[in-house]
Scaffold this active site. Structure first.
Site, short mmCIF file in Angstrom:
data_model
loop_
_atom_site.label_atom_id
_atom_site.label_comp_id
_atom_site.label_asym_id
_atom_site.label_seq_id
_atom_site.Cartn_x
_atom_site.Cartn_y
_atom_site.Cartn_z
N GLU A 1 2.91 7.48 -12.82
CA GLU A 1 3.64 8.41 -11.97
C GLU A 1 3.98 9.71 -12.69
O GLU A 1 3.80 10.79 -12.15
CB GLU A 1 4.94 7.72 -11.51
N ASP A 2 4.45 9.62 -13.91
CA ASP A 2 5.06 10.79 -14.56
C ASP A 2 4.27 11.40 -15.71
O ASP A 2 4.66 12.42 -16.23
CB ASP A 2 6.45 10.41 -15.12
#
Ligand code: MN
Length: 747
Positions: free
Chosen positions: A103-104
């Site tokens: 995700e990041d």
């Protein structure tokens, strides 16, 4: 969840470790994780965990959390919770470490798959989708939630790791902005805590609820925590006194056991205070006694009942409060024997009896359940549940918020057990009716249901069932579902089947209307086409063409305005409306302008914002509040402790406006107080004297009801703000003969 900030921004937060100290702290956490995991490590596992750790460190190396600490401490903590508090193993640890990478960071799912294989990549993928839930609007939120549940039914570890993630975020919520805290806390209490409960993670559920309350209702949280601490010594003394004789007998009976008293959670105490409208001092069950037995599998049940008999020889049990979850475990796997007995000094005390195995299931839920699955006779308990969820997700296409609501009532509520005439058991959520039961058996039986026999007595379809009921459905071939049925069921299955049937019925009727439209259009020299239908839909302000045809068939729309339409070729054109329809202003609404503004609404020009005060919680200036943009009503101000707050914030976070009171004494607000005291004529007089005499507060209504020397009264007063209300409450509390003074929310 994405809550990293750039390194630069992080410097403003206090986190005072040097680079070297940080590295040491990270390694310390990592070693702790390995140590906790040790009993589960097989050959080669340690290297895999190490690889995941290094991969995560590298991926997050430039990121920091809002607290300023290195980001990697978050995945490490999540992995630690997975192992230590949920009892998950090596693969989940790896997923916990990697859960925020895709995700990041620059790491891709392919990278994860290449290094750790398909199983782990799938779980990480599941966790990645879920994290989008936080900031999305409500329909997206529900879509995402459906995805969570689909992944859940694929591999339950996804939701367990997600719960670990949520728990750590809640533990570290202090560093978030206030509105984000509110949003996350309400989402937690609305969805994640019930989910944890359903997964059988009792401790995690309790902590999630307590932490949510800490942010949503800080004052009450602190007050109860303080009172619990103050009364701890007295409580410990009482518990010891209670336990002593039991302990002696258990030792004599040669049981291997543990016995202790454990306090109930702050959140559950608060619920009791609210529900029963009592003071903290009057909540009798601030703790429960727990007895954990080491019993071989074949003697578990027998031993629990032996202990029950020892306890009830010593203390008298309350007959209504025996819960036998040994013979009928809860759907989340919980097994135990609960009883409430009269302890020393005439106090009711709850005692929970369970074995070591049952205790592990109670604390670690699903994970422990899988561990003990072999040889158990209800091994498909979770499988069955997952199957039902899967069916609901794939068959239902309700909009987002309905979906969440249905999901909650169908799958996260406590359940009851009811029996068919043949003695087959069906599990239904609490609140289910005879009609739910009929649909649970078969759609065809549900649609034809006209009533039921519950324990051989005739009842209507909306009759609420109770655990242990035996239900026989009565049906008729002439029966068919109607709108009202939707109010008589709670299960998602029954709702969606009823909606299907109604839609089908509507379609049949609409077909007649369609024919009418076609004839009328041809009469005007034009024809039935999409343009003309759309023109009519918008002119008559209906939702869809189905509604248009249906309303025409039902003669709700009579098409007499059609003569004012102009026709050119095959195109119909609606006449222009003469003047716009004016909206009536609701009396409860105020127009804010510079002069009498008592609300500051951040992020909006507060000059001419329409707002109203929510009727469910009647906020007054000084209360902790938030604004909620509601369709048709403009901005509605609620108290953060409002019974509806959690639902609103969790489901419609994007419609919440940060709202704060400004000082103003010109407007007064209606609020209510509930008082209880000794029946004494003088007291009423004193009360009114204080209110209208001393404080010059206007009374709107006062009603007193007395029974057997006690009275209960409701006072409605106009106050300017919370300060004034608090002063009034304080003054009233000082009166002799007044037992309690509580503000109440609802009308
Ligand atoms: Mn996370």
């Amino acid at each position: 969840m994405a809550e990293a900030v750039s390194t630069q921004e992080a410097q403003v937060y206090k986190y005072n470790l040097t680079g070297e100290e940080e590295k040491k702290e990270i390694l310390r956490q990592y070693r702790l994780l390995l140590k906790t995991l040790r009993p589960k490590l097989k050959r080669g596992d340690k290297e895999l965990v190490r690889e995941a750790f290094e991969m995560a460190v590298e991926a997050h190396k430039t990121m920091r959390r809002k607290s300023g600490e290195p980001y990697i401490l978050h995945p490490l903590a999540v992995a630690q919770i997975c192992v230590e508090e949920i009892g998950l193993g090596v693969r989940s640890t790896i997923c916990g470490l990697l859960h925020d990478t895709v995700e990041d960071t620059d790491l891709s799912l392919e990278d994860v798959e290449r290094e750790f294989g398909n199983e782990i990549a799938r779980i990480v993928d599941g966790l990645t989708k879920i994290s989008n839930v936080i900031d999305a609007n409500s329909s997206q939120q529900a879509e995402n939630f459906k995805k969570i549940l689909l992944t859940l039914t694929d591999d339950p570890r996804v939701i367990l790791i997600k719960l670990a993630d949520r728990l750590h975020n809640m533990r570290t919520l202090d560093f978030m902005k206030r509105e984000k805290q509110l949003k996350i806390a309400s989402e937690t209490v609305w969805v994640y805590a019930p989910l944890a409960h359903r997964m059988g993670l009792y401790n995690i559920k309790t902590e999630l609820e307590d932490l949510s309350m800490k942010y949503m209702e800080p004052e009450h949280y602190k007050e109860i925590a303080r009172k619990l601490a103050e009364t701890k010594r007295e409580r410990t003394r009482y518990i010891n006194e209670f336990i002593k004789p039991i302990k002696d007998k258990l030792v004599k009976g040669e049981f291997n056991f543990e016995i202790y008293g454990r306090p109930k959670s702050i959140h559950s105490i608060w619920n009791k205070i609210k529900k029963k409208a009592v003071a903290f001092e009057e909540v009798y069950d601030l703790f429960a006694i727990r007895i954990i037995l080491d019993s071989p599998p074949e003697k578990e049940k027998e031993d629990c009942w032996k202990v029950y008999s020892i306890i009830t020889d010593e203390y008298t049990p309350s007959p209504e409060r025996l819960r036998d979850w040994l013979s009928n475990p809860k759907a989340n796997g919980y097994e135990a024997l609960h009883t409430t007995v009269m302890g020393p000094q005439g106090r009711w005390v709850e005692v929970q009896i369970r074995t070591r195995r049952m205790n592990e299931i109670a604390e670690k839920g699903l994970a422990a359940h899988f561990k003990y699955k072999e040889g158990s006779n209800d091994e498909d308990r979770f499988d069955k549940w997952f199957g039902q969820i899967r069916e609901m997700i794939t068959t239902q296409d309700t909009d987002g918020v309905d979906f969440l609501q249905d999901f909650k009532t169908s799958f996260l509520a406590e359940e009851i057990y009811v029996y068919t005439p043949k003695g087959d058991v069906k599990m239904l959520p609490t609140g289910s009716t005879a009609l739910d039961f009929a649909f649970a058996i078969h759609t065809a039986i549900g649609s034809k249901c006209i009533g039921a026999k519950v324990n051989h007595k005739l009842v209507p379809i909306g009759h609420k069932l109770r655990s242990g009921d035996q239900v026989e459905i009565i049906s008729s071939s002439k029966q068919k579902p109607n709108e009202d049925w939707l109010n008589q069921v709670v299960t998602a299955k029954a709702k969606s089947k009823i909606k299907d049937a109604l839609k089908e019925e509507k379609r049949k009727i609409a077909d007649e209307g369609k024919y009418v439209v076609q004839r009328r259009l041809e009469g005007l020299g034009t024809k039935m086409n999409q343009h003309n239908i759309d023109e009519l839909v918008s002119f008559y302000k209906v939702q869809s063409q189905l509604d248009l045809f249906y309303n025409i068939a039902k003669k709700i729309i009579d098409l007499k305005e059609l003569k004012d339409f102009s026709v050119s070729g095959d195109k119909l054109e609606a006449p222009k409306p003469v003047k716009p329809v004016e909206n009536k202003t609701e009396p409860a609404e105020h127009r804010i302008n510079k002069k009498d503004s008592e609300l500051i609404i951040f992020g909006e020009s507060s000059d001419r914002i329409m707002y109203s005060l929510a009727k469910c919680c009647n906020p007054i200036p000084g209360d902790d509040v938030f604004g909620f943009v509601s369709t048709g009503k403009g901005l509605v101000i609620h108290r953060t402790g409002c019974p509806n707050a959690a639902q609103l914030l969790a489901n419609y976070g994007h419609r919440v406006v940060k709202t704060k009171w400004a000082k103003n004494k010109e407007i007064s607000f209606l609020t209510g107080l509930k008082i209880i005291g000794m029946d004494d004529v003088g007291v009423i007089n004193k009360i009114t004297n204080i209110i209208s005499g001393d404080l010059r507060i206007n009374i709107s209504a006062l009603s007193i009801e007395s029974t057997e020397g006690l009275f209960q009264g409701i006072i409605k007063v106009f106050v300017h703000d919370k300060e004034e209300l608090d002063e009034l409450v304080d003054k009233l509390k000082q009166l002799n003969g007044l037992h309690s003074v509580e503000r109440f929310d609802t009308e």
